[in-house]
Design a protein around this motif. Sequence first.
Motif, PDB file in Angstrom:
ATOM      1  N   THR A   4       0.801  -1.216   0.000  1.00 46.04           N
ATOM      2  CA  THR A   4       0.000   0.000   0.000  1.00 46.04           C
ATOM      3  C   THR A   4       0.834   1.266   0.000  1.00 46.04           C
ATOM      4  N   SER A   5       1.953   1.268   0.713  1.00 41.92           N
ATOM      5  CA  SER A   5       2.670   2.533   0.834  1.00 41.92           C
ATOM      6  C   SER A   5       4.075   2.516   0.240  1.00 41.92           C
ATOM      7  N   SER A   6       4.484   1.422  -0.374  1.00 40.19           N
ATOM      8  CA  SER A   6       5.855   1.434  -0.875  1.00 40.19           C
ATOM      9  C   SER A   6       5.954   2.259  -2.162  1.00 40.19           C
ATOM     10  N   VAL A   7       7.165   2.746  -2.404  1.00 35.28           N
ATOM     11  CA  VAL A   7       7.446   3.560  -3.576  1.00 35.28           C
ATOM     12  C   VAL A   7       8.551   2.858  -4.357  1.00 35.28           C
ATOM     13  N   ARG A   8       8.384   2.754  -5.660  1.00 40.19           N
ATOM     14  CA  ARG A   8       9.365   1.990  -6.459  1.00 40.19           C
ATOM     15  C   ARG A   8       9.734   2.769  -7.711  1.00 40.19           C
ATOM     16  N   ILE A   9      11.027   2.736  -8.035  1.00 35.53           N
ATOM     17  CA  ILE A   9      11.457   3.399  -9.278  1.00 35.53           C
ATOM     18  C   ILE A   9      12.638   2.634  -9.887  1.00 35.53           C
ATOM     19  N   THR A  10      12.701   2.645 -11.222  1.00 33.96           N
ATOM     20  CA  THR A  10      13.808   1.986 -11.927  1.00 33.96           C
ATOM     21  C   THR A  10      14.431   2.974 -12.903  1.00 33.96           C
ATOM     22  N   CYS A  11      15.757   3.015 -12.897  1.00 33.12           N
ATOM     23  CA  CYS A  11      16.478   3.930 -13.789  1.00 33.12           C
ATOM     24  C   CYS A  11      17.671   3.222 -14.417  1.00 33.12           C
ATOM     25  N   THR A  12      18.223   3.826 -15.459  1.00 31.20           N
ATOM     26  CA  THR A  12      19.444   3.293 -16.086  1.00 31.20           C
ATOM     27  C   THR A  12      20.482   4.407 -16.164  1.00 31.20           C
ATOM     28  N   ALA A  13      21.757   4.029 -16.279  1.00 30.85           N
ATOM     29  CA  ALA A  13      22.821   5.031 -16.424  1.00 30.85           C
ATOM     30  C   ALA A  13      23.930   4.475 -17.311  1.00 30.85           C
ATOM     31  N   PRO A  14      24.661   5.382 -17.968  1.00 29.77           N
ATOM     32  CA  PRO A  14      25.684   4.952 -18.921  1.00 29.77           C
ATOM     33  C   PRO A  14      27.074   4.763 -18.297  1.00 29.77           C
ATOM     34  N   VAL A  15      27.878   3.996 -19.003  1.00 31.20           N
ATOM     35  CA  VAL A  15      29.326   3.924 -18.750  1.00 31.20           C
ATOM     36  C   VAL A  15      29.953   5.174 -19.358  1.00 31.20           C
ATOM     37  N   ASN A  16      31.047   5.659 -18.808  1.00 34.89           N
ATOM     38  CA  ASN A  16      31.789   6.716 -19.511  1.00 34.89           C
ATOM     39  C   ASN A  16      33.232   6.287 -19.677  1.00 34.89           C
ATOM     40  N   ILE A  17      33.837   6.814 -20.718  1.00 38.01           N
ATOM     41  CA  ILE A  17      35.234   6.464 -20.980  1.00 38.01           C
ATOM     42  C   ILE A  17      36.042   7.757 -20.989  1.00 38.01           C
ATOM     43  N   LEU A  47      25.903  -0.474 -23.464  1.00 44.59           N
ATOM     44  CA  LEU A  47      26.388  -0.696 -22.089  1.00 44.59           C
ATOM     45  C   LEU A  47      25.561   0.133 -21.116  1.00 44.59           C
ATOM     46  N   LYS A  48      25.040  -0.530 -20.080  1.00 44.66           N
ATOM     47  CA  LYS A  48      24.289   0.258 -19.082  1.00 44.66           C
ATOM     48  C   LYS A  48      24.181  -0.502 -17.763  1.00 44.66           C
ATOM     49  N   SER A  49      23.948   0.271 -16.708  1.00 48.90           N
ATOM     50  CA  SER A  49      23.511  -0.288 -15.428  1.00 48.90           C
ATOM     51  C   SER A  49      22.028   0.012 -15.294  1.00 48.90           C
ATOM     52  N   THR A  50      21.293  -0.926 -14.700  1.00 47.02           N
ATOM     53  CA  THR A  50      19.873  -0.716 -14.406  1.00 47.02           C
ATOM     54  C   THR A  50      19.687  -0.910 -12.907  1.00 47.02           C
ATOM     55  N   THR A  51      18.983   0.012 -12.274  1.00 44.96           N
ATOM     56  CA  THR A  51      18.793  -0.075 -10.816  1.00 44.96           C
ATOM     57  C   THR A  51      17.327   0.156 -10.461  1.00 44.96           C
ATOM     58  N   THR A  52      16.809  -0.728  -9.624  1.00 39.89           N
ATOM     59  CA  THR A  52      15.474  -0.522  -9.054  1.00 39.89           C
ATOM     60  C   THR A  52      15.640  -0.250  -7.567  1.00 39.89           C
ATOM     61  N   ALA A  53      14.929   0.745  -7.060  1.00 36.43           N
ATOM     62  CA  ALA A  53      14.922   0.999  -5.613  1.00 36.43           C
ATOM     63  C   ALA A  53      13.474   1.032  -5.142  1.00 36.43           C
ATOM     64  N   VAL A  54      13.221   0.348  -4.025  1.00 42.19           N
ATOM     65  CA  VAL A  54      11.890   0.346  -3.409  1.00 42.19           C
ATOM     66  C   VAL A  54      12.069   0.842  -1.973  1.00 42.19           C
ATOM     67  N   ALA A  55      11.272   1.826  -1.580  1.00 40.20           N
ATOM     68  CA  ALA A  55      11.317   2.317  -0.194  1.00 40.20           C
ATOM     69  C   ALA A  55       9.964   2.033   0.456  1.00 40.20           C
ATOM     70  N   SER A  56      10.012   1.676   1.735  1.00 46.16           N
ATOM     71  CA  SER A  56       8.749   1.373   2.430  1.00 46.16           C
ATOM     72  C   SER A  56       8.921   1.575   3.932  1.00 46.16           C
ATOM     73  N   PRO A  57       7.860   2.042   4.617  1.00 43.96           N
ATOM     74  CA  PRO A  57       7.941   2.157   6.079  1.00 43.96           C
ATOM     75  C   PRO A  57       7.981   0.775   6.721  1.00 43.96           C
ATOM     76  N   ALA A  58       7.655  -0.277   5.950  1.00 44.38           N
ATOM     77  CA  ALA A  58       7.653  -1.638   6.503  1.00 44.38           C
ATOM     78  C   ALA A  58       9.051  -2.273   6.509  1.00 44.38           C
ATOM     79  N   PHE A  59      10.005  -1.706   5.787  1.00 44.07           N
ATOM     80  CA  PHE A  59      11.348  -2.306   5.754  1.00 44.07           C
ATOM     81  C   PHE A  59      12.100  -1.971   7.044  1.00 44.07           C
ATOM     82  N   SER A  60      12.844  -2.979   7.572  1.00 45.40           N
ATOM     83  CA  SER A  60      13.571  -2.736   8.822  1.00 45.40           C
ATOM     84  C   SER A  60      15.041  -2.387   8.575  1.00 45.40           C
ATOM     85  N   GLU A  61      15.509  -2.566   7.326  1.00 41.11           N
ATOM     86  CA  GLU A  61      16.913  -2.229   7.024  1.00 41.11           C
ATOM     87  C   GLU A  61      17.058  -1.981   5.527  1.00 41.11           C
ATOM     88  N   ASP A  62      18.193  -1.348   5.161  1.00 43.25           N
ATOM     89  CA  ASP A  62      18.515  -1.203   3.742  1.00 43.25           C
ATOM     90  C   ASP A  62      19.056  -2.537   3.248  1.00 43.25           C
TER      91      ASP A  62
END
Length: 336
Positions: A4-17, A47-62
């Motif tokens: 009900t209250s969690s927030v989720r987002i997914t993003c990507t980022a590039p490599v640099n040379i 080439l890319k990294s993909t990251t999903t982060a979910v935050a919630s008041p129910a989580f007890s730790e990162d």
Amino acid sequence: MAETSSVRITCTAPVNIAIIKYWGKRDEELILPLNSSLSISLHQDQLKSTTTAVASPAFSEDKLWLNGQEKSVQESRLQALLHEVRRRAAKRPLEDVQREEEVVESVNSEHRLAPPSWHVHISSKNNFPTGAGLASSASGYACLAFTLAQLFGVRGELSGIARRGSGSACRSMYGGVVRWTHGEQADGADSIAVQVIPESYWPELRVFILVVSDLQKAVSSSEGMRRSVATSRLLQAGYTFDAGPNAFVLTTARDASKLLGLIAHFFPPQTSNSKRYIRGLPLTTDPPSLELQCALGFEPQPNALHYILCTRPGPGPQCIFDNEAHLLNIDGLPGN
Ligand SMILES: Nc1ncnc2c1ncn2[C@@H]1O[C@H](COP(=O)(O)OP(=O)(O)OP(=O)(O)O)[C@@H](O)[C@H]1O
Ligand SMILES: C[C@@](O)(CCOP(=O)(O)OP(=O)(O)O)CC(=O)O
């Protein structure tokens, strides 16, 4: 439970040379460089990294998963990055957060902003070898900084957050040609990345990465630069070292097939499986003339190159509004 209250987002980022490399720190903890550096962000189609982060008041730790394996979140750079993003999120005035939440919610109903006090579950993956001289730490920490900034509603200059994970990561916060400025301030506030030329400026530019090895390096870049700072007189004169066996070449779309043919002729693959040898952008090879082969005057070196990755300059981090792309479910567990 968290749904009900969690927030989720997914993003990507590039490599640099790096074209002008960063090599050496004046502050190890804040990751402040001895010299300014310049790089090109590579296209995320290759080439890319993909990251999903979910935050919630129910989580007890990162928690963190990297390429599907759970990792400790206690690592000092990860902690520094998390701390910095939460510190900036906590400084935002409440009215700003509320106003922005309304806007963000109307764009994507799932994406609200999370309060910085909530714990976060993070999962990230790279679509190329991790820890193997292909700058996964740059795309990985940039992706982490960008994703957490979206999650917690941190706006403005974000490269200083990515820098806390890995120096070169700050340059992956923008597309095209990017400068990371040395800066003067002791707290690193002015040691940030800026875009110098957008990725659209030279649509014909092509980048080849000549991969000699994608095994883990015996000496990491962080340790290598520490040793150089302690022992090298060349570094004091402004020389920056090369950190690994892999090379990169810049060329134009017009010359790409000729150059690729030349490289493949003098550094032929182990097998005739040219699909695996030349990766990335689909390019043909145009073998060198006999005259050019003789003029260059050296024998082909089979197996010297593992593979060639063909790519081009690309944009900075992106938010992905596609439910299929999430690496964690809405309860913050691996899966979609
Ligand atoms: N997607 C990611 N998300 C978070 N952290 C990552 C990610 N990818 C890599 N890292 C971090 O970066 C480390 C690898 O960095 P390292 O500098 O050893 O290799 P590299 O960046 O791939 O190669 P190089 O620095 O030689 O170009 C990993 O052990 C991990 O801590
Ligand atoms: C040779 C380099 O790629 C070194 C990159 O080093 P890192 O950014 O990986 O080092 P840390 O800041 O210690 O994490 C040159 C460059 O990218 O500028």
